[in-house]
Write a protein that holds these residues in place. Sequence first.
Motif, short mmCIF file in Angstrom:
data_model
loop_
_atom_site.label_atom_id
_atom_site.label_comp_id
_atom_site.label_asym_id
_atom_site.label_seq_id
_atom_site.Cartn_x
_atom_site.Cartn_y
_atom_site.Cartn_z
N ALA A 88 0.85 -1.20 0.00
CA ALA A 88 0.00 0.00 0.00
C ALA A 88 0.89 1.25 0.00
CB ALA A 88 -0.94 -0.02 1.20
N ASP A 89 0.29 2.41 0.30
CA ASP A 89 1.04 3.66 0.47
C ASP A 89 0.24 4.55 1.40
OD1 ASP A 89 -1.01 4.81 -1.07
OD2 ASP A 89 0.20 4.90 -2.89
N HIS A 90 0.59 5.84 1.47
CA HIS A 90 -0.09 6.72 2.43
C HIS A 90 -1.59 6.81 2.20
CE1 HIS A 90 0.49 9.52 -0.94
NE2 HIS A 90 -0.58 10.13 -0.46
N ASN A 91 -2.04 6.54 0.96
CA ASN A 91 -3.48 6.59 0.66
C ASN A 91 -4.28 5.54 1.42
OD1 ASN A 91 -3.66 8.76 -1.37
ND2 ASN A 91 -2.30 7.42 -2.55
N HIS A 92 -3.58 4.52 1.93
CA HIS A 92 -4.18 3.49 2.77
C HIS A 92 -4.99 4.10 3.91
CE1 HIS A 92 -3.98 -0.72 4.02
NE2 HIS A 92 -3.43 -0.45 5.17
#
Length: 214
Positions: A33-37
Amino acid sequence: MIRTAHVNGIDLSFREEGDPAAPALVLLHGRTADHNHWNLFTRRFAARFHVIAPDLRGHGASARPAHYALPDMAEDIVALLGALGVEQAVLIGHSLGGVVAYHLAMNHPERVSLLVLEDPPAPVPHARPPLQDDTPMMVETERQIVDPDPAWAEGLKRVTAPTLVLAGGPSSHVIAEPLADLIPGAKLVTIPVGHLIHGDAPEEFWAAVQEFLE
């Protein structure tokens, strides 16, 4: 706001929200994932915290170096906090992000005020199906998850921050529950919706975390 910092020898991308003068809260996403998680919660937390949501190395817009030792991934976050002038923060980590969070908390206990671990694999041997993804990040992190260094379980005794362990129950593929016994004074709450608690039971997740933060 999306920013980039050169820390611990790599470029780390991160999202920053809220008042920089407020107490810091770091959101650490799960693997792949990334920060948008954390999009459901970033602005909610920003109402009272300086929120920092990095892309871990090998994820999102951050660098993809050759090595993915879990303690090194924790040192990336320590260095990011240093670059931002943050001495201490609340840490909230899901899955791989939770592993990074507990490594940071046991190796730098003075940097963590509160610790929330959302269904991360405890540092105990895991039996899991073989990976279908052979990228270096996946291979190296999986090796450490299924066969962790025995010193890591012992190291969790050094965590001093009040800790909440959120477990996803029997339908999760991860063994998180032992963390509550390994971390001194940790509280275990089971929300039996599987591994992605904050996605599949967002209000239950929010209520549990808010009660703990209070």
